[in-house]
Design a protein around this motif. Structure first.
Motif, mmCIF file in Angstrom:
data_model
loop_
_atom_site.group_PDB
_atom_site.id
_atom_site.type_symbol
_atom_site.label_atom_id
_atom_site.label_comp_id
_atom_site.label_asym_id
_atom_site.label_seq_id
_atom_site.Cartn_x
_atom_site.Cartn_y
_atom_site.Cartn_z
ATOM 1 N N GLY A 286 55.902 75.749 90.220
ATOM 2 C CA GLY A 286 56.449 75.487 88.895
ATOM 3 C C GLY A 286 57.800 74.813 88.988
ATOM 4 O O GLY A 286 58.313 74.544 90.082
ATOM 5 N N ARG A 287 58.388 74.553 87.828
ATOM 6 C CA ARG A 287 59.705 73.930 87.785
ATOM 7 C C ARG A 287 60.780 74.917 88.247
ATOM 8 O O ARG A 287 60.538 76.122 88.293
ATOM 9 C CB ARG A 287 60.005 73.459 86.352
ATOM 10 N N PRO A 288 61.982 74.421 88.578
ATOM 11 C CA PRO A 288 63.063 75.335 88.959
ATOM 12 C C PRO A 288 63.370 76.337 87.851
ATOM 13 O O PRO A 288 63.312 76.013 86.660
ATOM 14 C CB PRO A 288 64.254 74.384 89.187
ATOM 15 N N ALA B 22 47.875 73.644 73.049
ATOM 16 C CA ALA B 22 48.531 72.648 73.897
ATOM 17 C C ALA B 22 47.831 72.542 75.251
ATOM 18 O O ALA B 22 47.685 71.437 75.800
ATOM 19 C CB ALA B 22 49.994 73.019 74.085
ATOM 20 N N PHE B 23 47.381 73.657 75.772
ATOM 21 C CA PHE B 23 46.698 73.666 77.064
ATOM 22 C C PHE B 23 45.416 72.823 77.007
ATOM 23 O O PHE B 23 45.179 71.959 77.861
ATOM 24 C CB PHE B 23 46.386 75.116 77.449
ATOM 25 N N VAL C 168 52.291 82.081 81.902
ATOM 26 C CA VAL C 168 53.464 81.801 81.064
ATOM 27 C C VAL C 168 54.431 82.961 81.209
ATOM 28 O O VAL C 168 54.138 84.083 80.778
ATOM 29 C CB VAL C 168 53.065 81.590 79.590
ATOM 30 N N ASN C 169 55.592 82.702 81.816
ATOM 31 C CA ASN C 169 56.555 83.755 82.123
ATOM 32 C C ASN C 169 57.586 83.914 80.996
ATOM 33 O O ASN C 169 57.674 83.096 80.091
ATOM 34 C CB ASN C 169 57.258 83.423 83.442
ATOM 35 N N LYS C 170 58.386 84.989 81.111
ATOM 36 C CA LYS C 170 59.445 85.337 80.166
ATOM 37 C C LYS C 170 58.871 85.645 78.780
ATOM 38 O O LYS C 170 59.482 85.352 77.750
ATOM 39 C CB LYS C 170 60.500 84.225 80.103
ATOM 40 N N ILE D 111 60.028 76.722 77.182
ATOM 41 C CA ILE D 111 59.768 75.274 77.244
ATOM 42 C C ILE D 111 58.502 75.033 78.074
ATOM 43 O O ILE D 111 58.559 74.468 79.165
ATOM 44 C CB ILE D 111 60.974 74.510 77.851
ATOM 45 N N PRO D 112 57.326 75.441 77.547
ATOM 46 C CA PRO D 112 56.090 75.295 78.316
ATOM 47 C C PRO D 112 55.547 73.873 78.243
ATOM 48 O O PRO D 112 55.879 73.104 77.339
ATOM 49 C CB PRO D 112 55.143 76.268 77.609
ATOM 50 N N PHE D 113 54.712 73.557 79.211
ATOM 51 C CA PHE D 113 53.996 72.281 79.250
ATOM 52 C C PHE D 113 54.924 71.075 79.154
ATOM 53 O O PHE D 113 54.666 70.118 78.423
ATOM 54 C CB PHE D 113 52.936 72.221 78.149
ATOM 55 N N GLU D 114 56.050 71.149 79.907
ATOM 56 C CA GLU D 114 56.868 69.963 80.088
ATOM 57 C C GLU D 114 56.088 68.972 80.963
ATOM 58 O O GLU D 114 55.112 69.338 81.603
ATOM 59 C CB GLU D 114 58.179 70.335 80.774
#
Length: 484
Positions: A206-208, A336-337, A317-319, A293-296
């Motif tokens: 995943g992203r940072p 969105a998925f 999906v975290n947090k 900020i999902p699905f960037e």
């Protein structure tokens, strides 16, 4: 493994270089700048005929506060407490520093057994540093060169008597094994989950700052990986083998992946390459998103990469613990998925909280389901009955007036599932009809989300019998002519 050996010392004394030499592979990132290693990395080491567990640690820092360096130091101290033997490394070219003296005192108090090594010891420039190392009071220093492999025989000689001691202790402490005489098998259980000859390979990507290390720590039930508010803490792809409530796993924590255009630093490029390598060797890839900020765009690229590599994919999906309108948010996420990742339609999407541990049971079940689907196999008879129905419902096109005939179908592989369709004019088969068949396979044989490979083959492709009759007839005729 007979014992564990932790490599400890100041930053940039060559711990990761020695780690790579002992495991026989370039597992740990190595660079000239100090502080490259931040997490604990374990590997299966081999020296001579001896095998043991080696632990690469972050460089010992003098900081003891809640800073990144302070947290790195505590993690290294934890490795010192866990390890059977500590190999304390200094830089022979630099000599003994005040920090080395501080850490030598710490090791005298905390470590079970300490071996002193003066690394970078090749050449006359290291002579003075090797002599200085005697002043640390840890016995005779081993003169090593991790980069060039010098001094490995001396290290082996130092470890052998200790290895014998630990092996004898392990044999004495080993419990008596009981033979399982049960002959009752559960065929349904065997169908649900393929038998794992080795731990399932799971990569978390995943992203940072998406919370990858925090999530794995929560699964482990201990702070094994370095975490914090700073983005980009993880640099190496760290693997940990665990039993996750009966599911043997080897979980890879990877560095956060930013957009390629933003990755300029050499070390970050190495970190991202390490993470990509983990994806390629994984069986299940967990793409971890930040609920805020999902699905960037970068999330989509990472998920698409996992699909193109043919890995089973789970979207987590975290947090989720800090989300207020959960039902509305979940509905938006699913929409969105499906819209943004149609190639992964039906893949598991689960919400988790790495901080509280909520949703980890659902994540484990999703990983197991994705792995089972990735290993799915369908009989040839079932496939051809299904293919007849699909063709009857929607016949293939007729380019230039010639109808494409689908004659036969079989499954060629698993992991991911791959199918071959024997047909006429395979080069004229449109992608839209191939997608129609792939979507039908997903629905009919319960393979949602997993990558599916479909190949069209002509009747002459790879036909071992093609031309055999003519060839045999020619050979017979030649043989008869010889006899005449």
């Amino acid at each position: 493994m007979s014992f564990s050996l932790a490599l400890v010392g100041r930053p940039n004394v060559g711990k990761s270089t020695l780690f790579n030499r002992l495991v026989g592979r370039r597992l740990a990132l190595v660079d000239d700048q100090p502080g490259v290693t931040r997490d604990l990395r374990e590997g299966e080491a081999k020296l001579g005929g001896m095998r043991f567990t080696v632990i690469d640690t972050a460089g010992l820092e003098e900081a003891t506060d809640e800073s990144l360096q302070g947290r790195m130091r505590r993690l290294t101290e934890r490795a010192v407490d866990m390890a059977d033997i500590c190999l304390f490394m200094i830089d022979a070219r630099v000599g003994v520093t005040p920090a080395d003296e501080v850490f030598a005192e710490i090791l005298r108090k905390r470590a079970k057994h300490v071996i002193l090594a003066a690394n970078k010891g090749e050449g006359a420039a290291a002579d003075a540093g090797v002599l200085e190392a005697w002043n640390l009071g840890l016995g005779e220093p081993l003169r090593l060169s991790a980069e060039h492999g010098e001094g490995m025989g001396d290290l082996l000689a130092e470890l052998l008597p200790l290895a014998d001691k630990y092996e004898a202790r392990a044999a004495q402490d080993a419990p008596e094994t009981e033979v399982d005489v049960s002959d009752e098998d559960d065929p349904e259980e065997a169908f649900r989950m393929p038998t794992l000859a080795k731990p399932m390979q799971v990569a978390v990507v995943g992203r940072p700052n998406a919370g990858k290390s925090t999530l794995i720590n929560k699964i482990l039930g201990e702070d094994r990986l370095l975490t914090g508010p700073e983005a980009g803490i993880t640099r190496d792809a760290i693997s940990l083998t665990i039993d996750w409530e009966g599911l043997p796993c080897r979980i890879w924590d990877t560095a956060g992946m930013r957009k390629k255009a933003k990755v300029q630093d050499k070390l970050e490029k190495l970190s991202v390459s390490d993470g990509l390598r983990a994806v390629k060797f994984a069986e299940v890839v967990v793409v971890l998103l930040d609920a805020a900020i999902p699905f960037e765009q970068q999330d989509l690229r990472i998920a698409d990469l996992a699909e193109r590599e043919g890995r089973a994919v789970v979207i987590a999906v975290n947090k989720w613990d800090i989300e207020d309108a959960k039902q509305e948010k979940l509905r938006d996420l699913k929409e969105a998925f499906e819209r943004l990742l149609p190639q992964l339609k039906g893949a598991p999407l689960v919400t988790v909280s790495a901080k509280t541990g909520r949703g980890l049971d659902r994540l484990r079940a999703a990983i197991e389901t994705a792995y089972r689907t990735w290993n799915a196999r369908v009989s040839t008879a079932q496939l051809n009955r299904w293919l007849e129905g699909m063709v009857a419902a929607h016949p293939p096109p007729a380019p230039q007036g010639k109808r494409i005939k689908l004659r036969y179908m079989t499954q060629a592989k698993t992991r991911p599932p791959g199918f071959v369709v024997m047909c006429s004019h395979p080069d004229k088969m449109p992608d839209s009809y191939s997608r129609y068949l792939v979507n039908g396979l997903r629905e009919a044989f319960e393979m949602p989300g997993t990558p599916i490979r479909l190949w069209m083959r002509g009747q002459g492709d790879r036909n071992p019998y093609k031309g055999r009759r003519e060839k045999n007839a020619g050979a017979l005729k030649k043989h008869l002519n010889k006899k005449k």
